[in-house]
Design an enzyme around this catalytic site. Structure first.
Site, short mmCIF file in Angstrom:
data_model
loop_
_atom_site.label_atom_id
_atom_site.label_comp_id
_atom_site.label_asym_id
_atom_site.label_seq_id
_atom_site.Cartn_x
_atom_site.Cartn_y
_atom_site.Cartn_z
N SER A 157 0.84 -1.59 0.01
CA SER A 157 0.09 -0.32 0.10
C SER A 157 0.93 1.03 -0.20
CB SER A 157 -0.89 -0.19 1.16
OG SER A 157 -1.94 1.13 1.36
N ASP A 250 -9.44 -3.75 -5.10
CA ASP A 250 -8.77 -2.89 -4.40
C ASP A 250 -9.57 -1.39 -5.38
OD1 ASP A 250 -7.32 -1.21 -3.15
OD2 ASP A 250 -5.06 -2.19 -3.44
N HIS A 280 -8.18 -5.33 -0.99
CA HIS A 280 -6.73 -4.21 -0.18
C HIS A 280 -6.68 -4.51 0.82
CE1 HIS A 280 -4.55 -0.39 -0.53
NE2 HIS A 280 -4.24 -0.84 1.06
#
Length: 328
Positions: A157, A250, A280
């Protein structure tokens, strides 16, 4: 929206529990909730031959670094891993499970860096912290038992964003890098967000992304800077080979895939490992999602190849300390 059955179960559990999205909480609440969720889960916690805490000098003061070293002596290939959390949440504890797993599975040494968080320290503090730690560890390879010819960066991320930005700085100033592991990275902090998740409050959605970006960038115009948005760099040639892991549901999926496409167009070997029906955060949640485990194995295989290690490495758990399910 075609949810993987494990994602559907996760979503239903969060809805039933009334779990509030992190972006509806205060910063302090969100940080505590994120850390508590990670500590509560993430699957098997593996023992590593050696785990120690160090400090390295950074541009704003000493930075905490946690080093995970598998069995063996002498210089080892080393991964610098940058934790996720939207540049706003997280700490070196956030990536503990991932670092243990990769240290054993590759095997390689893994060091995770406690970079400064926004909004107290907005962009570009985190980028320069991560680069400074990478440079210092490479220059002090003997102290850390690092093979400086086999050094990689990675993260999930926001950590994937930072890893990609660090490769741009290392291309100019060193050290040389063997690989970059980018797990559902945010590669364009000013990009438009879309996708099947929409505004679903039980999942990481476009509001989540906007909340993190607002904390990180003091001025939205900073999204034009390639160190904030590596996808906007004019030239991606000469960067290390990449594995980009993406999840279908995501909001950051498309920009991760576009970044891999741009790397390939620039002559950089780049492979996308895509997980249909996943969301995600799944990489950090192998106790919830079986694809999280598979994605970690894929990352280990990629690093093993880039480090020139034997291909027939066993990746089953080592001396489990406990199990759990991550809920954040």
């Amino acid at each position: 929206m075609a949810l993987h059955p494990e994602v559907a179960a996760y979503r239903a559990a969060r809805a039933a529990a009334g779990t509030p999205p992190l972006y509806t909480q205060t910063l302090g609440e969100a940080r505590a909730a994120d850390l508590a969720a990670i500590r509560a889960g993430g699957g098997v916690v593996e023992q590593v031959a050696e785990v120690r805490d160090e400090h390295v000098p950074g541009p704003g003061g000493d930075l905490p670094v946690r080093v995970y070293r598998p069995a063996g002596s002498g210089p080892l290939p080393t991964l610098l891993y940058f934790f996720g959390g939207g540049w706003t949440l997280g700490s070196i504890d956030t990536a503990d499970g991932i670092c243990r797993r990769l240290a054993n599975a590759v095997p390689c040494q893994v060091a995770t860096v406690g970079y400064r968080l926004a909004p107290e320290h907005p962009f570009p503090a985190a980028v320069h912290d991560c680069h400074a730690a990478t440079v210092w560890i490479a220059e002090n390879a003997d102290r850390f038992g690092v093979d400086p010819t086999r050094l990689a960066v990675g993260g999930d991320s926001a950590g994937g964003n930072l890893a990609a930005a660090v490769t741009l700085l290392c291309r100019a100033d060193g050290p040389a890098l063997a690989a970059q592991l980018l797990v559902y990275p945010d590669t364009d902090t000013g990009g438009e967000l879309s996708g099947p998740v929409g505004d679903d409050p039980t999942l990481f959605n476009r509001h989540s992304v906007a909340w993190y970006r607002t904390h990180y960038l003091a001025d939205p115009e900073q999204s034009r800077d390639p160190l904030a948005s590596p996808l906007r760099a004019d030239d991606l040639s000469g960067l290390p080979a990449a594995l980009v892991i993406t999840a279908e549901l995501d909001p950051l999926c498309a920009e991760g895939q576009r970044y891999a496409e741009r790397l390939r167009a620039a002559g950089v070997p780049a492979h996308v490992d895509h997980y249909p029906g996943m969301i995600h955060g799944f990489f950090a949640m192998p106790g919830v999602f079986s694809d999280g485990r598979r994605a970690q194995d894929s990352a280990a295989t990629f690093l093993r190849d880039r480090f020139g290690l034997p291909a027939d490495r066993e990746t089953t758990p080592v001396q489990p300390e406990g199990t759990g399910v991550r809920g954040g």
